[in-house]
Design an enzyme around this catalytic site. Structure first.
Site, short mmCIF file in Angstrom:
data_model
loop_
_atom_site.label_atom_id
_atom_site.label_comp_id
_atom_site.label_asym_id
_atom_site.label_seq_id
_atom_site.Cartn_x
_atom_site.Cartn_y
_atom_site.Cartn_z
N ASP A 1 9.68 -10.05 7.65
CA ASP A 1 10.31 -9.10 6.73
C ASP A 1 11.16 -8.09 7.50
O ASP A 1 11.10 -6.88 7.22
CB ASP A 1 9.26 -8.39 5.88
CG ASP A 1 9.87 -7.65 4.69
OD1 ASP A 1 11.01 -8.00 4.29
OD2 ASP A 1 9.22 -6.73 4.16
N GLY B 1 0.80 -1.22 0.00
CA GLY B 1 0.00 0.00 0.00
C GLY B 1 0.82 1.26 0.00
O GLY B 1 2.05 1.24 -0.15
#
Length: 417
Positions: free
Chosen positions: A217, A107
Site C-alpha cells: 500500500d 484503526g
C-alpha cells in the site's frame, strides 16, 4: 555411554525464572522446551492467567523461543507476563493520550506522551471486534512485520499491547510530525528535491524486499517527513503488508486504486509479488517530479483503463532524460519485464545530478510506455489542473485505503469490452 550422559548434561539445564511480586521458579530446560511449556508452568506455580510470555536476560537482551536451546545452566531469566488486564494497565500507567490525529482502514491513531521520558509517540489502535472471522494473529501482522524492520526510513515500533478480549492490538510507534509527502508533491518541487525523497524511498523498499516483505500500500500519504525541520522520510502503515509468495486474495484486494499495478487489477497473479511495490514506487516518483499521479483519470473507469493499458504522459516540464528512462522501465504491464528495486537503485537518475533539458514537444504531452498492448493516448486535456501540476489524488476516489472489489473489476471490464 559416557558420551550420552555428557550430551544430556549439556542440554538439560536448570535455570531460574523471576518476575515482579513472585517467588522464583526453578525451570528445567530440555532440547524441545517451548514457550507454551513455560507458560503452563507459570500458570500452575504463580497462578497467573498468562496469554503471552516474553523472556529477558539480566542485561535486557530478549530471548526468543529458538534461543532457549542456547541458554546455559544456572541462567537467570526475567519474565514479562501478558494478559488483557496487565496490558491495559501498563498502557495507562506509561502513556498519556493527548488527542486523536488520524484514522486508517484498520484503526485509529492518537498522539501520546510517555509519562516518564515525555517523548511524543503515535498510539495506533487496531480493532476488529466487529469482524468475527478475523483472527488476532491477523491483527498483529503489522506489528510482527515492523518488529523485523530496522531502517532509518521506516517508522519504528517501540511497543505493542495485545488485548485479546477486545480483539484489539495497540502499537506504540515513532511520532512523525512533518506531514506526508502528498503535501510536498506539487509543481514547485524541483527534480533534484524529488530525487532526494525518492532515493530514501527506494533504499527503504530495497531493504524490505531483501527480507521478502512487500508493503502492498505504498502511496504519498503513507510516506511521512520525520519533522518540519528536515527532509528525512519514513514509510508508515504496514497494515496490509505481507510476505512475497503469499496468496493474493483477489476478492478483497486492499490498496489505493491510483497506485495499484495492472496485474493486481486484472487478476493475472496468484501470489504477492515485489512488482506491486515497484509500480507504486514509480507512481510516487512520478508524483514528486510532476506534481500529479500518472494514471489518474476523470473517473474511476478511466483510471482503471489507464493502469491496465499503461497509459501515462510526460507533461511539459524541464526534466532529465534519465527520469523518463527510469519511468519507462517501471511502468511495464508484464511484471516479469518490469525493473526490480535493485535496478532502480543503480539507475543513472540516482547518481550524480542528471542534465536537465526542456522537452521540445510544442505543448503536446509525450506518451511513454513499453508494452505492446498500450493504445494511443487521447489528445492533451487543456485544463488548468494539469498546468498547475496539482496532485490529482486529492480528488478522492473512495476512502484513503480503498478496497477494490472483484465486482468493481467485473463491471468495468464488461462495460469496456
Amino acid at each position: 555411554m559416557n558420551t550420552t550422559k555428557f550430551t544430556l548434561q549439556n542440554y538439560v539445564r536448570s535455570c531460574i525464572l523471576k518476575s515482579k511480586n513472585q517467588n522464583p521458579i526453578r525451570l528445567m530446560l530440555y532440547p524441545n522446551t517451548k514457550f507454551i511449556d513455560i507458560i503452563k508452568l507459570i500458570q500452575i506455580v504463580w497462578r497467573q492467567n498468562v496469554q503471552q510470555l516474553r523472556l529477558f536476560l539480566i542485561d535486557g537482551t530478549e530471548i526468543e523461543e529458538q534461543d532457549l536451546i542456547n541458554i546455559k545452566q544456572g541462567t537467570i531469566m526475567f519474565t514479562q507476563l501478558k494478559n488483557d488486564e496487565n496490558e491495559l494497565t501498563n498502557l495507562k500507567l506509561d502513556y498519556d493520550i493527548i488527542k486523536r490525529v488520524g484514522e486508517g482502514g484498520q484503526g485509529v491513531v492518537f498522539l501520546g506522551k510517555h509519562k516518564g521520558t515525555k517523548q511524543l509517540v503515535a498510539i495506533k489502535k487496531i480493532n476488529a471486534s466487529n469482524q468475527q472471522d478475523q483472527a488476532l494473529e491477523t491483527l498483529e501482522q503489522e506489528s510482527l512485520i515492523l518488529k523485523q524492520l530496522d531502517h532509518q526510513n521506516i517508522v519504528k515500533l517501540y511497543e505493542k499491547f495485545v488485548c485479546s478480549k477486545q480483539k484489539e492490538v495497540i502499537m506504540i510507534l515513532e511520532y512523525l510530525y512533518g506531514g506526508s509527502l502528498l503535501t510536498q508533491a506539487n509543481s514547485k518541487l524541483t527534480e533534484i528535491e524529488a530525487k532526494h525523497f525518492s532515493h530514501q524511498l527506494v533504499d527503504a523498499i530495497s531493504y524490505c524486499h531483501q527480507k521478502n516483505i512487500i508493503h502492498c500500500d505504498l502511496k504519498l500519504e503513507n510516506i511521512m517527513l520525520s519533522s518540519l525541520s528536515n527532509k528525512k522520510i519514513k514509510i508508515i502503515d504496514f497494515g496490509v503488508s505481507n510476505y512475497a509468495g503469499q496468496p493474493l486474495v483477489k476478492e478483497n484486494v486492499l490498496g489505493t486504486l491510483s497506485y495499484l499495478a495492472p496485474e493486481v487489477l486484472s487478476n493475472s497473479i496468484k501470489y504477492i509479488q515485489p512488482g506491486q511495490d515497484i509500480w507504486a514506487v514509480g507512481c510516487i516518483i512520478y508524483g514528486l517530479v510532476f506534481g500529479k499521479l500518472p494514471f489518474d483519470g476523470n473517473s474511476t473507469s478511466e483510471t482503471y483503463r489507464n493502469i491496465l493499458q499503461c497509459n501515462y504522459q510526460i507533461p511539459k516540464k524541464c526534466v532529465s532524460k534519465d527520469i523518463i528512462n527510469l519511468l519507462s522501465l517501471i511502468f511495464v504491464v508484464n511484471p516479469k519485464d518490469r525493473a526490480n528495486i535493485y535496478d532502480i537503485q543503480s539507475h543513472n537518475w540516482f547518481k550524480e545530478q542528471s542534465k536537465i533539458f526542456k522537452l521540445n514537444i510544442n505543448g503536446v504531452n509525450l506518451r511513454i510506455g513499453r508494452s505492446s498492448s498500450v493504445v494511443k493516448m487521447q489528445s492533451l486535456r487543456k485544463s488548468n489542473d494539469e498546468d498547475q501540476g496539482q496532485v490529482m489524488s486529492q480528488r478522492k476516489i473512495g476512502c484513503s485505503r480503498r478496497s477494490v472489489t472483484r465486482l468493481d473489476k467485473v463491471s468495468f471490464l464488461v462495460k469496456n469490452k
